[in-house]
Design a protein around this motif. Structure first.
Motif, PDB file in Angstrom:
ATOM      1  N   ASP A  45      16.208 -37.657  16.308  1.00  0.00           N
ATOM      2  CA  ASP A  45      14.900 -37.040  16.511  1.00  0.00           C
ATOM      3  C   ASP A  45      13.891 -37.617  15.523  1.00  0.00           C
ATOM      4  N   GLU A  69      13.978 -29.409  11.693  1.00  0.00           N
ATOM      5  CA  GLU A  69      15.221 -29.019  12.362  1.00  0.00           C
ATOM      6  C   GLU A  69      15.265 -27.516  12.626  1.00  0.00           C
ATOM      7  N   ARG A 119      12.954 -26.746  15.542  1.00  0.00           N
ATOM      8  CA  ARG A 119      13.559 -27.182  16.806  1.00  0.00           C
ATOM      9  C   ARG A 119      14.651 -26.217  17.254  1.00  0.00           C
ATOM     10  N   ALA A 120      15.459 -25.758  16.302  1.00  0.00           N
ATOM     11  CA  ALA A 120      16.565 -24.868  16.642  1.00  0.00           C
ATOM     12  C   ALA A 120      16.081 -23.466  17.009  1.00  0.00           C
ATOM     13  N   GLU A 121      15.119 -22.945  16.255  1.00  0.00           N
ATOM     14  CA  GLU A 121      14.664 -21.568  16.455  1.00  0.00           C
ATOM     15  C   GLU A 121      13.758 -21.420  17.675  1.00  0.00           C
ATOM     16  N   ASP A 123      13.143 -24.132  20.071  1.00  0.00           N
ATOM     17  CA  ASP A 123      13.363 -25.151  21.095  1.00  0.00           C
ATOM     18  C   ASP A 123      12.102 -26.003  21.265  1.00  0.00           C
ATOM     19  N   ASP A 124      11.525 -26.384  20.143  1.00  0.00           N
ATOM     20  CA  ASP A 124      10.274 -27.146  20.140  1.00  0.00           C
ATOM     21  C   ASP A 124      10.522 -28.489  19.458  1.00  0.00           C
ATOM     22  N   PRO A 125      10.563 -29.575  20.227  1.00  0.00           N
ATOM     23  CA  PRO A 125      10.832 -30.879  19.612  1.00  0.00           C
ATOM     24  C   PRO A 125       9.672 -31.397  18.771  1.00  0.00           C
TER      25      PRO A 125
END
Length: 214
Positions: A38, A83, A86-88, A90-92
């Motif tokens: 990423d 990170e 992105r994990a919490e 779902d936003d790249p």
């Protein structure tokens, strides 16, 4: 043509680096995928070699990343914050969200309940967090970035990057004239007063733009 801030390539890496006042080599490194796959700054595949590959979201990510690095934030902490976002969520596009902040000492992530955690150890944070670097970004109602005011220009000049105007090139907020067009007119032999009259600007605003962009 409608511009998608995530997928429409607006600028080359060289152009984006020049507008953000940073080394092109640094931006190239940020555009490259990390070991996790990423990148911190997103790019799209250019139609041809040397053509634009940085979308508007990439400009915002690069601006925020540069601001954090200028404050001395470790790159590892910034990656960790990205990170978490992105994990919490779902936003790249973590760095182009309003979820990452700093107080000038550490990097924080703002969670869904508006609480703050340290990026490094995910521990709760209680100190006041300053979102100074984010004040130059104007946000849409859906939370996406809408435009970026370039902080190197004085308020009288008010230069922005707005994907709706100038195809990603900096424009004067007042009349949406591209900065490069203003500079080109002056280089063609027009006086500062003539340039100011042509674009309905003050002479001091023209001088500010020329000092930074010419």
């Amino acid at each position: 043509m409608a511009i998608d801030i995530y997928s429409t390539p607006l600028l080359t890496a060289r152009e984006a680096a020049r507008h953000l006042r940073m080394p092109e080599s640094t931006l190239d490194n940020w555009l490259a995928a990390s070991k996790s796959g990423d990148p911190l700054v997103h790019a799209v595949t250019p139609e041809r070699r040397g053509w634009p590959r940085v979308p508007f979201v990439g400009v915002i990510e690069a601006y925020v990343l540069r601001a954090l690095r200028d404050l001395g934030m470790p790159l590892a902490d910034i990656r960790k914050a990205a990170e978490i976002v992105r994990a919490e969520f779902d936003d790249p596009y973590a760095l182009a969200s309003r979820r990452i902040a700093t107080d000038g000492v550490a990097v924080f992530v703002r969670l869904a309940d508006d609480s703050l955690v340290h990026a490094r150890d995910s521990q709760g944070a209680f100190r006041e967090v300053l979102d100074g670097c984010l004040r130059y970004i104007e946000w849409s109602s859906d939370g996406s970035a809408k435009r970026l005011r370039l902080p190197q220009y004085p308020s009288e000049a008010d230069v922005v990057i707005d994907p709706r105007f100038g195809w990603g090139a900096p424009v004067l907020e007042r009349n949406k004239v591209k900065v490069d067009d203003l500079v080109a007119l002056w280089r063609a032999g027009e006086s500062i007063k003539q340039v100011a009259d042509e674009y309905d600007l003050t002479e001091s605003a023209v001088e500010d733009v020329l000092r930074l962009a010419a």
